[in-house]
Structures are given as structure tokens and as C-alpha cells.
Design a protein around this motif. Structure first.
Motif, PDB file in Angstrom:
ATOM      1  N   ARG A 162      -7.645   2.724   1.359  1.00  0.00           N
ATOM      2  CA  ARG A 162      -6.320   3.278   1.308  1.00  0.00           C
ATOM      3  C   ARG A 162      -5.822   3.475  -0.138  1.00  0.00           C
ATOM      4  N   CYS A 197       1.833  -3.908   3.527  1.00  0.00           N
ATOM      5  CA  CYS A 197       0.756  -3.801   4.217  1.00  0.00           C
ATOM      6  C   CYS A 197      -0.237  -5.172   4.268  1.00  0.00           C
ATOM      7  N   ARG A 205       4.595   0.421   0.614  1.00  0.00           N
ATOM      8  CA  ARG A 205       5.139  -0.174   1.742  1.00  0.00           C
ATOM      9  C   ARG A 205       4.237  -1.493   1.895  1.00  0.00           C
ATOM     10  N   SER A 218       0.867  -1.188   0.067  1.00  0.00           N
ATOM     11  CA  SER A 218       0.111   0.112  -0.172  1.00  0.00           C
ATOM     12  C   SER A 218       0.938   1.237   0.212  1.00  0.00           C
ATOM     13  N   CYS A 236      -5.096   1.054  -2.546  1.00  0.00           N
ATOM     14  CA  CYS A 236      -3.957   0.401  -2.390  1.00  0.00           C
ATOM     15  C   CYS A 236      -3.450  -0.061  -3.850  1.00  0.00           C
ATOM     16  N   ASN A 270     -10.123  -2.427   3.174  1.00  0.00           N
ATOM     17  CA  ASN A 270      -9.029  -1.515   3.598  1.00  0.00           C
ATOM     18  C   ASN A 270      -8.252  -1.296   1.952  1.00  0.00           C
ATOM     19  N   ARG A 305      -3.289  -5.070   6.241  1.00  0.00           N
ATOM     20  CA  ARG A 305      -4.465  -4.597   6.791  1.00  0.00           C
ATOM     21  C   ARG A 305      -5.613  -5.281   6.435  1.00  0.00           C
TER      22      ARG A 305
END
Length: 408
Positions: free
Chosen positions: A162, A148, A146, A143, A164, A158, A150
Motif C-alpha cells: 500500500r 490503517c 487514513r 495509510s 504506506c 501491507n 492491515r
């Protein structure tokens, strides 16, 4: 066996586009050589290899491509569930009933709509997990550059919250919808008999994210070391070979090269090229950009390097480039992330560093350069011996064959 064994080999692309396609096509060659009849099923594409079965391939679709609103809606529907792919796979298995089907990458193009058709005909289905799409909607588990996790525990909303995927609310929303549909109808979970993970890390991650451990097996990627000859000449550079993308850690590598005053060859192309060129210029780093290289040229560049460097900052699976470097008699410097540590014996076939740590990587580069060339050659020879013993094409074929037999 009394009747001929027929393998239905499935992948979005039918040409050497990347690591997954190389595994897919090498798999076909191995089983053809072992006496199997192999029938491919893929997407139509101008670069495809010729095939007697291409009339059954699905129409080309480029995920996120251009077009008007109606075109985009149609493409989105095919990304989620391709009726065309389901119709064509039914016709194909009607004409050539397979002993077993083995899928590689299917999402976004072919789609898992084909799996139900295979299940209905009683065809055992194996799938190789080349990435983490079967766990996380964002297949790289990234994401905004980085790592991720979640979405673990079913919190897949998510991916949209986010943004992503491509940092886009539209594309991330489409991926969320795709995942909701696929999971609601069990298009993967209820149809795949066995998942193959090419790294232990991916096997464990898939189980951690809810896949039954009894359905996920580990079969490492392979390479035919006999097709590679170590070079007699060693250059004064290290090399990265692959896509120039943000998650590959190449900005960290350029900084490490500048700190250690080493030479770097970046063999490949991708969206980060201009950013990396600018960074190299600002830091005064000695970096050569070759662009995409054909196979002979790439072998030569890797074979004459002091080492291959793999500075990834995402959950890499089981990079073929590491095995190729070993087959060419070269050591490898890689990061401790994903499946990379499984492929590097620290201090014996190369060295391991922490991802994103330019100072540590610079120290590893300088340390390797300070060794006599005979020491680097010895590390490469150890890697080549390891590949020949543990990652041979014969081992891959035998392990996969045993899995097929267990499902029949």
C-alpha cells in the motif's frame, strides 16, 4: 542505595524538536534533580544541547535525505542496524556503567542495534512508546492519510503493498526490510524489559498487537503547572499549536471555522501550510498563520485563546499540548481518537467531537464561543487542577522510579 544511581537516557535528538524530545529532556531534568547522574546518548546534530558525553553520540543521519546511490545504501544500512551506534554504546557503558537505561525514539537514526549491547552487560532497559512503531511498521498507523491496521497479525507486507510510508515504494520497502530484520532478531522484543505507554490507548493497542501485557506499563506524560500562569486577558480566537500535517485534521478545522464564523490561529509550521492557506481563502475562513513560535510567544497565544483545538484524525498518543493548555487555564476541544479522550473530561475541561466531522466541530466551536468567558475560565481552572493532581512532574518521577526499582 550505596552507590550513585546512573541513568543512561537514549533518544535520537538531544534538543527540543517535538513532544518526544520534550518528554526525554524533562525526564533528564527530573532525575538529575532527584540526585541521579544522567548520561545522554543521542545523534550528533547542530541544534543539540551541550553535553560532556557528546563524543559518544552517533553520526548524524537524516532519514530520506539527499545523496548519491552509495550514500543512500549506507544510510539505509544504518537505519536498519547501526554498527557505529552499537560500538559507541559499548564504549559509553564501559566508561559509565548505568544502573538502568531508558530509551525513547531510536529507530531510523540510532537503531535498536544498541539494545543487544545493553542486554549483554545486564543493564535493565525501559523504552517509552511515543508512537506505534513497535506494533506497526508505519509508526503513525496511517495509510494514505487514513488510519490503517492491515499489518495486524504479522501481515506487515501491507506496508509495501500500500506504500504506506510517504506513499513511496522505496521508503516503504526500506521500512518493511527494517521491520523484518528487527523482528527476526528480536531486537526489541528480546531486549526491552518494560515498555511505557503514555496513554492507556497505546498500552491497549500494543497488547492487542502482540506485546505481553505484563511488560507494558502506563505512565502518563507530565507537566509542571507552576511554570505556567493563566492569562488575565482572553482573546476572540481558538488556537491549534503544533505541526501543520495532514493527519492533524487541520483541513477539517478550517472548514469548521468557516461554518461557525470563528477566528483561528494556527501556531506552527509544516507541509500542509500552503494547502491550508488556499483552503482558508476559498472558504473565507478567518485563519491566522503564525509559523513557528518560541516558548514565551506560544504560551501567550495559547493562554489568551478561548480554547486549544486538537482536531487529530490519527491515533494521537498523549499530546503535551493538552496539558499545557490546562496549565494555562484554557479548555480544550479534541477528537475522539487515540489517547485524546483520556485527557478531556467532556463538558468539564472541554469537549469531544468525532474526527473528520466539520459540522460537529463547528457546533462545538460555536457553543464554546457562546459561553460567558467566566464559564470557559472555570473549565480551564478544572483542567489546571486536574493537571496539578494527576499529571504532575512529581507523579511522573515517582511512577518511573518505582518501575526502575522493580527491574533492579
Amino acid at each position: 542505595m550505596t552507590r550513585a544511581r546512573r541513568l543512561l537516557a537514549i533518544n535520537n535528538y538531544f534538543y527540543r524538536r517535538g513532544g518526544a524530545e520534550s518528554v526525554f529532556l524533562d525526564h533528564i531534568d527530573l532525575f538529575t534533580a532527584a540526585g541521579w547522574e544522567v548520561v545522554p546518548f543521542a545523534m550528533q546534530h547542530p541544534a543539540n544541547l551541550p553535553s560532556a558525553w557528546s563524543e559518544y553520540f552517533v553520526s548524524e543521519i537524516e532519514y530520506g535525505g539527499t545523496g548519491g546511490p552509495l550514500t543512500k545504501v549506507r544510510q539505509a544500512a544504518k537505519v536498519i542496524y547501526s554498527l557505529e551506534a552499537r560500538r559507541k554504546i559499548r564504549a559509553l557503558i564501559g566508561r559509565a556503567p548505568p544502573t538502568i537505561a531508558h530509551a525513547h525514539n531510536v529507530y531510523h537514526h540510532i537503531s535498536p542495534s544498541i539494545f543487544g549491547a545493553l542486554k549483554a552487560q545486564g543493564v535493565p532497559l525501559v523504552m517509552t512508546a511515543h508512537d506505534l512503531k513497535l506494533a506497526c511498521p508505519a509508526y503513525k498507523m496511517l495509510s494514505h492519510g487514513r488510519v490503517c491496521e492491515r499489518c495486524h497479525g504479522g501481515r506487515i507486507h501491507n506496508v509495501l503493498l500500500r506504500r504506506c510510508v510517504k506513499e513511496s515504494i522505496v521508503v516503504s520497502g526500506l521500512v518493511l526490510l527494517e521491520t523484518l530484520v528487527h523482528r527476526s532478531f528480536g531486537l526489541y522484543r528480546n531486549t526491552i524489559d518494560r515498555l511505557i505507554a503514555p496513554s492507556r490507548f497505546y498500552r491497549d493497542k500494543l497488547v492487542e498487537w502482540g506485546w505481553d501485557a505484563g511488560r507494558v506499563g502506563y505512565i502518563p506524560n507530565s507537566i509542571d503547572a507552576k511554570a505556567y500562569s493563566p492569562a488575565t486577558h482572553e482573546g476572540d480566537y481558538v488556537v491549534y499549536a503544533g505541526r501543520l500535517a495532514p493527519e492533524k485534521g487541520l483541513a477539517t478545522l478550517v472548514r469548521a471555522v468557516a461554518l461557525s464564523h470563528q477566528r483561528l490561529v494556527l501556531a506552527g509550521s509544516g507541509p500542509e501550510e500552503q494547502t491550508l492557506r488556499k483552503l482558508a481563502g476559498e472558504l473565507g475562513a478567518d485563519v491566522a498563520f503564525t509559523g513557528h513560535l518560541d516558548r514565551p510567544a506560544l504560551k501567550r497565544v495559547i493562554g489568551e485563546a478561548r480554547a486549544l483545538v486538537l482536531p487529530s484524525e490519527w491515533y494521537e498518543n498523549a499530546p503535551i499540548s493538552v496539558l499545557e493548555a490546562y496549565a494555562l487555564g484554557r479548555p480544550v476541544i479534541g477528537t475522539r481518537i487515540g489517547g485524546i479522550p483520556e485527557l478531556i473530561a467532556d463538558g468539564e475541561t472541554g469537549s469531544l467531537v468525532e474526527p473528520g466531522n466539520a459540522a460537529m466541530l463547528a457546533e462545538a466551536l460555536a457553543g464554546l464561543a457562546s459561553l460567558p468567558s467566566s464559564a470557559r475560565a472555570a473549565m480551564g481552572a478544572t483542567g489546571r487542577d486536574w493537571v496539578a493532581r494527576e499529571f504532575s512532574s512529581g507523579n511522573y518521577r515517582d511512577r518511573t522510579m518505582a518501575l526502575y526499582e522493580a527491574l533492579r
